[in-house]
Write a protein that holds these residues in place. Structure first.
Motif, PDB file in Angstrom:
ATOM      1  N   ASN A 185       6.544   0.363  -5.742  1.00  0.00           N
ATOM      2  CA  ASN A 185       6.315   1.504  -4.875  1.00  0.00           C
ATOM      3  C   ASN A 185       7.597   2.238  -4.511  1.00  0.00           C
ATOM      4  OD1 ASN A 185       3.490   1.125  -4.712  1.00  0.00           O
ATOM      5  ND2 ASN A 185       3.797  -0.524  -3.240  1.00  0.00           N
ATOM      6  N   GLY A 186       8.741   1.661  -4.883  1.00  0.00           N
ATOM      7  CA  GLY A 186      10.007   2.319  -4.619  1.00  0.00           C
ATOM      8  C   GLY A 186      10.427   2.194  -3.171  1.00  0.00           C
ATOM      9  N   TYR A 191       0.814  -1.223   0.000  1.00  0.00           N
ATOM     10  CA  TYR A 191       0.000   0.000   0.000  1.00  0.00           C
ATOM     11  C   TYR A 191       0.846   1.272   0.000  1.00  0.00           C
ATOM     12  CZ  TYR A 191      -3.868  -3.150   0.976  1.00  0.00           C
ATOM     13  OH  TYR A 191      -4.799  -4.155   0.897  1.00  0.00           O
ATOM     14  N   GLY A 192       2.172   1.109  -0.164  1.00  0.00           N
ATOM     15  CA  GLY A 192       3.022   2.275  -0.362  1.00  0.00           C
ATOM     16  C   GLY A 192       3.660   2.847   0.884  1.00  0.00           C
ATOM     17  N   GLU A 193       3.577   2.154   2.017  1.00  0.00           N
ATOM     18  CA  GLU A 193       4.179   2.688   3.239  1.00  0.00           C
ATOM     19  C   GLU A 193       5.689   2.442   3.262  1.00  0.00           C
ATOM     20  OE1 GLU A 193       2.343   1.668   6.927  1.00  0.00           O
ATOM     21  OE2 GLU A 193       0.323   1.622   6.057  1.00  0.00           O
ATOM     22  N   THR A 194       6.373   3.210   4.090  1.00  0.00           N
ATOM     23  CA  THR A 194       7.806   3.048   4.297  1.00  0.00           C
ATOM     24  C   THR A 194       8.039   2.067   5.435  1.00  0.00           C
ATOM     25  OG1 THR A 194       8.270   5.292   3.530  1.00  0.00           O
ATOM     26  CG2 THR A 194       9.942   4.244   4.897  1.00  0.00           C
ATOM     27  N   LEU A 195       8.924   1.103   5.224  1.00  0.00           N
ATOM     28  CA  LEU A 195       9.194   0.092   6.247  1.00  0.00           C
ATOM     29  C   LEU A 195      10.463   0.417   7.022  1.00  0.00           C
ATOM     30  CD1 LEU A 195       8.371  -3.253   4.350  1.00  0.00           C
ATOM     31  CD2 LEU A 195       6.833  -1.691   5.591  1.00  0.00           C
ATOM     32  N   SER A 196      10.545  -0.099   8.245  1.00  0.00           N
ATOM     33  CA  SER A 196      11.681   0.131   9.133  1.00  0.00           C
ATOM     34  C   SER A 196      12.681  -1.016   9.035  1.00  0.00           C
ATOM     35  CB  SER A 196      11.196   0.243  10.575  1.00  0.00           C
ATOM     36  OG  SER A 196      10.680  -1.022  11.010  1.00  0.00           O
ATOM     37  N   SER A 233      12.403 -11.980 -14.032  1.00  0.00           N
ATOM     38  CA  SER A 233      13.289 -10.986 -14.664  1.00  0.00           C
ATOM     39  C   SER A 233      13.171  -9.647 -13.945  1.00  0.00           C
ATOM     40  CB  SER A 233      12.958 -10.828 -16.156  1.00  0.00           C
ATOM     41  OG  SER A 233      13.235 -12.014 -16.855  1.00  0.00           O
ATOM     42  N   LEU A 234      13.150  -9.710 -12.618  1.00  0.00           N
ATOM     43  CA  LEU A 234      12.950  -8.539 -11.779  1.00  0.00           C
ATOM     44  C   LEU A 234      14.283  -8.141 -11.160  1.00  0.00           C
ATOM     45  CD1 LEU A 234      10.531  -6.795 -10.747  1.00  0.00           C
ATOM     46  CD2 LEU A 234      10.501  -8.265  -8.730  1.00  0.00           C
ATOM     47  N   ASP A 235      14.643  -6.867 -11.295  1.00  0.00           N
ATOM     48  CA  ASP A 235      15.917  -6.397 -10.762  1.00  0.00           C
ATOM     49  C   ASP A 235      15.759  -4.927 -10.397  1.00  0.00           C
ATOM     50  OD1 ASP A 235      18.504  -6.646  -9.922  1.00  0.00           O
ATOM     51  OD2 ASP A 235      19.400  -6.634 -11.909  1.00  0.00           O
ATOM     52  N   SER A 236      14.969  -4.643  -9.344  1.00  0.00           N
ATOM     53  CA  SER A 236      14.668  -3.260  -8.985  1.00  0.00           C
ATOM     54  C   SER A 236      15.897  -2.589  -8.377  1.00  0.00           C
ATOM     55  CB  SER A 236      13.505  -3.217  -7.995  1.00  0.00           C
ATOM     56  OG  SER A 236      13.896  -3.758  -6.740  1.00  0.00           O
ATOM     57  N   ARG A 237      15.926  -1.261  -8.438  1.00  0.00           N
ATOM     58  CA  ARG A 237      17.090  -0.508  -7.983  1.00  0.00           C
ATOM     59  C   ARG A 237      17.379  -0.743  -6.490  1.00  0.00           C
ATOM     60  NH1 ARG A 237      17.756  -0.749 -12.587  1.00  0.00           N
ATOM     61  NH2 ARG A 237      17.748   0.928 -14.121  1.00  0.00           N
ATOM     62  N   GLY A 238      16.358  -0.648  -5.668  1.00  0.00           N
ATOM     63  CA  GLY A 238      16.577  -0.818  -4.234  1.00  0.00           C
ATOM     64  C   GLY A 238      17.078  -2.203  -3.878  1.00  0.00           C
ATOM     65  N   GLN A 239      16.424  -3.215  -4.441  1.00  0.00           N
ATOM     66  CA  GLN A 239      16.847  -4.589  -4.187  1.00  0.00           C
ATOM     67  C   GLN A 239      18.254  -4.826  -4.712  1.00  0.00           C
ATOM     68  OE1 GLN A 239      15.433  -7.179  -2.630  1.00  0.00           O
ATOM     69  NE2 GLN A 239      13.457  -6.299  -2.112  1.00  0.00           N
ATOM     70  N   GLU A 285      15.347   3.086   3.617  1.00  0.00           N
ATOM     71  CA  GLU A 285      14.826   1.728   3.511  1.00  0.00           C
ATOM     72  C   GLU A 285      15.856   0.800   2.877  1.00  0.00           C
ATOM     73  OE1 GLU A 285      10.419   0.887   2.707  1.00  0.00           O
ATOM     74  OE2 GLU A 285      10.827   2.719   1.592  1.00  0.00           O
ATOM     75  N   ILE A 286      16.529   1.294   1.839  1.00  0.00           N
ATOM     76  CA  ILE A 286      17.543   0.473   1.175  1.00  0.00           C
ATOM     77  C   ILE A 286      18.665   0.149   2.149  1.00  0.00           C
ATOM     78  CG2 ILE A 286      19.189   0.372  -0.730  1.00  0.00           C
ATOM     79  CD1 ILE A 286      17.331   2.314  -2.252  1.00  0.00           C
ATOM     80  N   LEU A 287      19.050   1.130   2.956  1.00  0.00           N
ATOM     81  CA  LEU A 287      20.067   0.884   3.985  1.00  0.00           C
ATOM     82  C   LEU A 287      19.582  -0.150   4.988  1.00  0.00           C
ATOM     83  CD1 LEU A 287      22.703   1.478   5.468  1.00  0.00           C
ATOM     84  CD2 LEU A 287      21.576   3.476   6.517  1.00  0.00           C
ATOM     85  N   SER A 288      18.328  -0.024   5.416  1.00  0.00           N
ATOM     86  CA  SER A 288      17.769  -0.995   6.376  1.00  0.00           C
ATOM     87  C   SER A 288      17.745  -2.397   5.792  1.00  0.00           C
ATOM     88  CB  SER A 288      16.349  -0.579   6.774  1.00  0.00           C
ATOM     89  OG  SER A 288      16.364   0.625   7.507  1.00  0.00           O
ATOM     90  N   LEU A 289      17.327  -2.515   4.535  1.00  0.00           N
ATOM     91  CA  LEU A 289      17.289  -3.829   3.892  1.00  0.00           C
ATOM     92  C   LEU A 289      18.695  -4.400   3.771  1.00  0.00           C
ATOM     93  CD1 LEU A 289      15.783  -6.085   2.416  1.00  0.00           C
ATOM     94  CD2 LEU A 289      15.932  -4.725   0.320  1.00  0.00           C
TER      95      LEU A 289
END
Length: 502
Positions: free
Chosen positions: A141-142, A105-110, A263-269, A147-151
């Motif tokens: 949703n980006g 739903y587009g929320e930011t995760l911790s 064939s998924l390779d998103s920027r954050g991941q 978030e990228i740092l947390s992941l």
């Protein structure tokens, strides 16, 4: 609760726990199970259940009523003999799924959200469908840079972390998208011959026709245990191995198995996947290669700069000394696309063969030079010349041969696959565009990387003059079905654009 007898089902379900019940099984009927629901398998003497996705069968030769079939992966986890009695129950949905729904739903995760999701994925509490939902939510949703740092931090903390007890451990990574481009296998022996430590753990291909581990496997063993890798590093200053055996960010390996067919390779991941592996591998200094081109993974300089800032932010926050270089991604690097063909190119460069692809050699020297300048004893601007001297002197070849011997040389000698199809120029002119994506797709249709001998061998590059009927590239395939798929794709669109000579 009724018990069921275990039965081993010899099916490799590749990183997914799968269980099987017969449709006429009393437990199936009484518990109200449905196909693809998740169940918990309980050992009567153990309070820790194993979670699996349920499949329903109608053939008693596979699983009879009163039996519970388990795929190879689950059977190994449960570590019980066939015929042992177990019970099954509906699996409790993991609490972390609520965070996945929030992300949808587009929320930011911790950090805690990502850590809990990854722990449940490692515990096999997620089906592939649920993992796909998580990956797509992050992609669509980006992800904020925090978030990228947390992941990234959560990925590192799911597995082991290597410590080489030295202040300078270098590494290099290309974000991919360019066929060929196997510079790592040239950089490692050059850097190691200089005496710098470069423990290179590489992944297998996700969406490309070959990864570094796939190509190195043509020459040497890549599934090497961590203790042996440590010995090799102390003797040779480097290795080139698959990262899966070291349990570095293992949750990432599971997610990659889901990303590959999508064939998924998103920027954050992508940033989290790359940097978590490097931090877990004990790297202190890292060079990131971002190729940019009209058919590369990154299409514009602005996009490359945005990605560069993400890498720098997360890398700095994780304690990495990181340098990002933006390179030309307008065409494949080298001639070969596919493990055997790429390995051939690499060995030609190491042998200083006049027939070696000049673009692969030059790019490897440029990148190796930047890494050598991480050494405080190498003056800025001198790295390229030092790398070139190491290559031309034969020291890089000797080091590569030593690394291959230490890891275990592959006893099989591969040659390009025998089924061949030449793709010809339909008219005369100059090659003014090569579609990286199309050529990668043709190589994959031909069987690469699973069939190491399959792929595409390029004969013409950007700027080359061609006459009608000249061979642009040759397709190699091991199996007739793959050969026909690749041939049909090349016939529909060769991947080359030939314009009038100016």
């Amino acid at each position: 609760m009724a018990t069921l007898k275990l039965r081993r089902i010899a099916i490799d379900t590749y990183k997914e726990n799968v269980a099987y019940l017969h449709r006429d099984c009393a437990t199936y009927r009484s518990e109200g199970f449905q196909a693809l629901s998740k169940i918990e398998v309980h050992n009567l003497r153990d309070t820790h259940p194993v979670v699996a996705v349920l499949n329903i069968v109608d053939d008693a030769n596979i699983v009879a009523p009163g039996e519970l079939g388990l795929s190879e992966q689950v059977f190994a986890q449960l570590a019980l003999p066939e015929g042992h009695e177990v019970t099954v129950a509906h699996a409790t949905p993991p609490d972390s799924l609520r965070a996945v729904h929030r992300k949808i739903y587009g929320e930011t995760l911790s950090y805690d959200d990502y850590a809990n999701i990854l722990q449940d994925i490692l515990g096999n509490r997620y089906s592939k469908i649920e993992m796909a939902a998580f990956l797509v939510a992050c992609a669509e949703n980006g992800m904020e840079r925090e978030e990228i740092l947390s992941l990234t931090q959560a990925m590192v903390n799911t597995g082991e972390r290597l410590d080489w007890d030295t202040p300078l451990v270098v590494d290099k990574h290309c974000i991919g998208g360019i066929p060929g481009n196997r510079t790592t296998m040239l950089i490692v022996p050059i850097v190691a011959a200089h005496g710098m430590w470069m423990p290179k753990t590489s992944s297998r291909a996700i969406t490309s026709p070959a990864g570094t581990a796939d190509t190195m496997e043509v020459l040497a063993q890549v599934n090497v245990e961590p203790d042996k890798l440590r010995q090799i590093l102390h003797h040779e200053s480097a290795f080139l191995a698959w990262g899966g055996t070291a349990r570095l960010a293992p949750a990432d390996d599971i997610l990659i198995a889901v990303e590959r067919p999508l064939s998924l390779d998103s920027r954050g991941q992508m940033v989290a996947s790359i940097l978590s592996k490097k931090v877990a591998a004990g790297s202190t200094h890292l060079l990131i290669d971002i190729p940019v081109g009209p058919t590369a993974k990154v299409r514009s300089h602005n996009e490359a700069m945005h990605l560069r800032k993400l890498f720098e932010y997360v890398g700095d926050s994780m304690g990495l000394q990181l340098e990002v270089v933006i390179t030309d991604g307008s065409q494949p690097i080298g001639r070969g696309i596919g493990p055997v063909l790429e390995a051939r190119d690499i060995m030609q460069v190491l042998h200083n063969d006049p027939q070696a692809p000049a673009d692969l050699r030059e790019k490897a020297l440029q990148l190796a030079g930047r890494i050598l300048e991480f050494d405080s004893d190498v003056r800025g601007g001198q790295g390229y010349h030092l790398a070139r001297d190491i290559l031309q002197s034969g020291r890089a070849l000797v080091k590569m041969q030593a690394i291959i011997a230490a890891q275990g040389a592959n006893p099989v000698t591969y040659a390009p696959a025998q089924l061949q199809y030449e793709v010809l120029a339909t008219h005369s002119g100059t090659v003014n565009m090569i579609d990286n994506l199309q050529l990668a797709q043709i190589a994959r249709l031909a069987g690469a990387p699973l069939d190491k001998q399959a792929g595409v061998d390029l004969h013409k590059k950007l700027g080359d003059r061609v006459e009608r009927g000249d061979v642009l590239y040759t397709i190699h395939a091991e199996f007739l079905s793959d050969f026909n798929f690749a041939k049909a794709a090349a016939t529909q669109h060769s991947g080359y654009q030939i314009g009038a000579t100016t």
